[in-house]
Design a protein around this motif. Structure first.
Motif, PDB file in Angstrom:
ATOM      1  N   GLU A 190     -13.649 -71.831 -39.672  1.00  0.00           N
ATOM      2  CA  GLU A 190     -14.043 -72.974 -38.836  1.00  0.00           C
ATOM      3  C   GLU A 190     -12.916 -73.961 -38.544  1.00  0.00           C
ATOM      4  OE1 GLU A 190     -18.473 -74.045 -39.263  1.00  0.00           O
ATOM      5  OE2 GLU A 190     -17.805 -73.798 -41.332  1.00  0.00           O
ATOM      6  N   THR A 197     -12.938 -81.495 -37.982  1.00  0.00           N
ATOM      7  CA  THR A 197     -14.050 -81.630 -37.034  1.00  0.00           C
ATOM      8  C   THR A 197     -13.666 -82.477 -35.826  1.00  0.00           C
ATOM      9  OG1 THR A 197     -14.918 -83.617 -38.119  1.00  0.00           O
ATOM     10  CG2 THR A 197     -15.675 -81.483 -38.956  1.00  0.00           C
ATOM     11  N   THR A 198     -12.607 -83.253 -35.929  1.00  0.00           N
ATOM     12  CA  THR A 198     -12.043 -84.104 -34.865  1.00  0.00           C
ATOM     13  C   THR A 198     -12.993 -85.167 -34.344  1.00  0.00           C
ATOM     14  OG1 THR A 198     -12.617 -82.636 -32.995  1.00  0.00           O
ATOM     15  CG2 THR A 198     -10.539 -82.194 -34.157  1.00  0.00           C
ATOM     16  N   ARG A 244     -20.042 -87.143 -36.927  1.00  0.00           N
ATOM     17  CA  ARG A 244     -21.214 -86.285 -36.759  1.00  0.00           C
ATOM     18  C   ARG A 244     -22.134 -86.808 -35.659  1.00  0.00           C
ATOM     19  NH1 ARG A 244     -23.363 -85.262 -42.796  1.00  0.00           N
ATOM     20  NH2 ARG A 244     -25.011 -84.157 -41.658  1.00  0.00           N
ATOM     21  N   ASN A 266     -19.736 -85.566 -32.511  1.00  0.00           N
ATOM     22  CA  ASN A 266     -19.347 -84.156 -32.440  1.00  0.00           C
ATOM     23  C   ASN A 266     -20.346 -83.203 -33.067  1.00  0.00           C
ATOM     24  OD1 ASN A 266     -17.058 -85.433 -31.513  1.00  0.00           O
ATOM     25  ND2 ASN A 266     -15.638 -84.071 -32.569  1.00  0.00           N
ATOM     26  N   SER A 312     -23.111 -82.083 -36.391  1.00  0.00           N
ATOM     27  CA  SER A 312     -22.955 -81.687 -37.788  1.00  0.00           C
ATOM     28  C   SER A 312     -22.719 -80.183 -37.877  1.00  0.00           C
ATOM     29  CB  SER A 312     -24.214 -82.036 -38.593  1.00  0.00           C
ATOM     30  OG  SER A 312     -24.414 -83.434 -38.654  1.00  0.00           O
ATOM     31  N   TYR A 313     -21.771 -79.783 -38.705  1.00  0.00           N
ATOM     32  CA  TYR A 313     -21.609 -78.366 -38.998  1.00  0.00           C
ATOM     33  C   TYR A 313     -22.722 -77.948 -39.975  1.00  0.00           C
ATOM     34  CZ  TYR A 313     -16.854 -78.373 -37.012  1.00  0.00           C
ATOM     35  OH  TYR A 313     -15.761 -78.466 -36.174  1.00  0.00           O
ATOM     36  N   HIS A 328     -22.196 -79.166 -43.467  1.00  0.00           N
ATOM     37  CA  HIS A 328     -22.545 -80.555 -43.764  1.00  0.00           C
ATOM     38  C   HIS A 328     -24.007 -80.660 -44.182  1.00  0.00           C
ATOM     39  CE1 HIS A 328     -19.172 -81.759 -40.775  1.00  0.00           C
ATOM     40  NE2 HIS A 328     -18.738 -81.992 -41.996  1.00  0.00           N
ATOM     41  N   SER A 355     -15.983 -86.730 -39.532  1.00  0.00           N
ATOM     42  CA  SER A 355     -16.682 -86.135 -40.664  1.00  0.00           C
ATOM     43  C   SER A 355     -15.737 -85.267 -41.490  1.00  0.00           C
ATOM     44  CB  SER A 355     -17.868 -85.304 -40.173  1.00  0.00           C
ATOM     45  OG  SER A 355     -17.427 -84.267 -39.305  1.00  0.00           O
ATOM     46  N   PRO A 361     -13.820 -82.263 -43.116  1.00  0.00           N
ATOM     47  CA  PRO A 361     -13.467 -80.940 -42.587  1.00  0.00           C
ATOM     48  C   PRO A 361     -14.182 -79.829 -43.346  1.00  0.00           C
ATOM     49  CG  PRO A 361     -11.656 -81.865 -43.854  1.00  0.00           C
ATOM     50  CD  PRO A 361     -12.675 -82.947 -43.728  1.00  0.00           C
ATOM     51  N   PRO A 362     -14.362 -78.670 -42.709  1.00  0.00           N
ATOM     52  CA  PRO A 362     -15.104 -77.570 -43.337  1.00  0.00           C
ATOM     53  C   PRO A 362     -14.540 -77.152 -44.689  1.00  0.00           C
ATOM     54  CG  PRO A 362     -14.749 -77.126 -41.010  1.00  0.00           C
ATOM     55  CD  PRO A 362     -13.969 -78.357 -41.328  1.00  0.00           C
TER      56      PRO A 362
END
Length: 407
Positions: free
Chosen positions: A73, A77-78, A81, A84, A86-87, A90, A275, A277-278
């Motif tokens: 990923e 996340t740049t 949340r 951009n 939420s992954y 998250h 947020s 990062p992964p």
């Protein structure tokens, strides 16, 4: 008037520190070798000041989880949340932390500082009352500056002082929010949480507990002071960080309040910050699994705490009031503390130096943090180094007698 004129007194003191040797506030670790060692000033140095309570920064499973997340990923996340999205990681992390505490809701923040700053300043507003321990962390004090609630301080770890403040408020309208910490980061003492809860219930106050330094270390399952004192269900909000026991960075808040999710669109430090990062989320999820699966790490931590605390006390050092992963060594004044710290660094041992105004009651400390990753040999070496320096400086006398503590 210059922009920094208001800091003139502190600037003079800082210049004095910098002109007499290594700057304790700008140490450069040339290479981190493990959870307990790094290269500083070209030599291998024992780390006893990093808050790495379980040593998970170098846990192979946590590192591999982070690496795989980067491959899958990317590096970041740049954005927030809110902007951009939420992954899935998250959301999964929030569910897992909520389940860990037995709570219904969780929010994850980019730092623990932002969790305190945002949650506390949002929960109370004009007409409310925010009651804080006098020795509260800087993030809690900064939250006070961001709210229009009336801020009331009570004496450190003194439930009777809290009760006196709440009684004095009488029937004045407005919510009361009491903010406490599990383990205090300078002296290493823990709050008499059950007594504080009883007082708060008596006066209808909400309670928020910051478990930054007690997550993993306290409680049968590592849920902190709230668990170890049997009041987990009585704490309305629990805040913590991923940067200590979980070996990464980030913060969280858990609660059972049914309206908790409104914080996602009211807490500015959540809404307007990129947020996590992964890779960080993945390593934290794995670290949480390790905490749950390996209670022997908590056992080893407390064995090491006893080794360091009891060893230093037996040599005549004045310490904080109780056993804990933070061991504060009291020294007579700022210049002595900084000189002692430099001598330790020269001897290959890194700890933190803590001096006014960052410390409670103007004390000067060497702040040591114990890890489950420390070996008995490493801690014995540190005790010998500190004892030798203490004797050379003429400090191991009556003025540094040990303070009895409880484990």
């Amino acid at each position: 008037m210059g922009l920094f004129d208001r800091h003139a007194g502190l600037l003079d003191a800082y210049r004095d520190v910098r002109t007499t040797g290594a700057d304790p506030f700008q140490i450069r670790m040339e290479r981190v070798l493990s959870a307990t060692e790094a290269v500083i000033n070209g030599r291998k140095t024992l780390l006893v000041g990093t808050n790495n309570y379980f040593g998970l920064t170098f846990d192979p499973s946590c590192m591999e989880a982070a690496i795989e997340a980067i491959r899958a990923e990317g590096t970041g996340t740049t954005g927030s949340r809110i902007a951009n999205g939420s992954y899935s990681e998250h959301v999964a992390l929030e569910q897992e932390i909520a389940e860990f505490y037995g709570k219904k809701h969780c929010m994850v923040f980019t730092t623990g500082y932002q969790a305190n700053l945002g949650v506390i300043s949002t929960l109370v507003a004009q007409g409310d009352f925010l009651l804080i321990d006098a020795d509260s962390h800087a993030s809690i004090y900064d939250a006070c500056k961001m709210t229009q609630a009336e801020v009331v301080r009570f004496k450190h770890n003194d439930p009777s002082s809290l009760e006196a403040r709440l009684r004095r408020l009488g029937d004045r309208p407005g919510n009361r929010l009491v903010v406490l910490e599990g383990i205090y980061s300078m002296l290493g003492d823990s709050a008499p949480l059950k007594e504080f809860i009883d007082v708060s219930k008596k006066y209808g106050a909400y309670v928020l507990v910051d478990e930054a330094h007690s997550l993993g270390a306290l409680g049968e399952h590592g849920r902190g002071l709230c668990e170890s004192t049997g009041v987990l269900d009585d704490c309305h909000f629990i805040v913590g960080t991923f940067s200590k026991t979980l070996g990464a960075i980030g913060g969280y808040c858990v609660s059972n309040d049914p309206d908790f999710d409104i914080l996602r669109v009211t807490v500015r430090s959540y809404m307007f910050t990129a947020s996590l990062p992964p890779s960080i989320v993945a390593s934290v999820r794995q670290a949480l699994r390790v905490v749950k699966a390996r209670p022997e790490l908590r056992t080893k931590l407390w064995e090491n705490v006893a080794t360091l605390y009891d060893g230093l006390a037996a040599r005549g050092f004045k310490l904080g009031p109780e056993h804990g992963p933070v061991v504060g060594v009291h020294l007579p004044d700022r210049s002595t503390a900084i000189g002692f710290w430099r001598a330790m660094l020269d001897a290959g041992v890194y700890v933190n130096v803590a001096v006014p105004p960052a410390t409670p009651n103007g004390v000067s400390l060497l702040r040591c943090s114990v890890s489950a990753a420390h070996s008995k040999e490493q801690l014995a070496h540190m005790i010998e180094v500190m004892t030798g320096i203490g004797r050379q400086m003429g400090l191991l006398g009556p003025q540094l007698r040990a303070v009895a503590g409880n484990r």
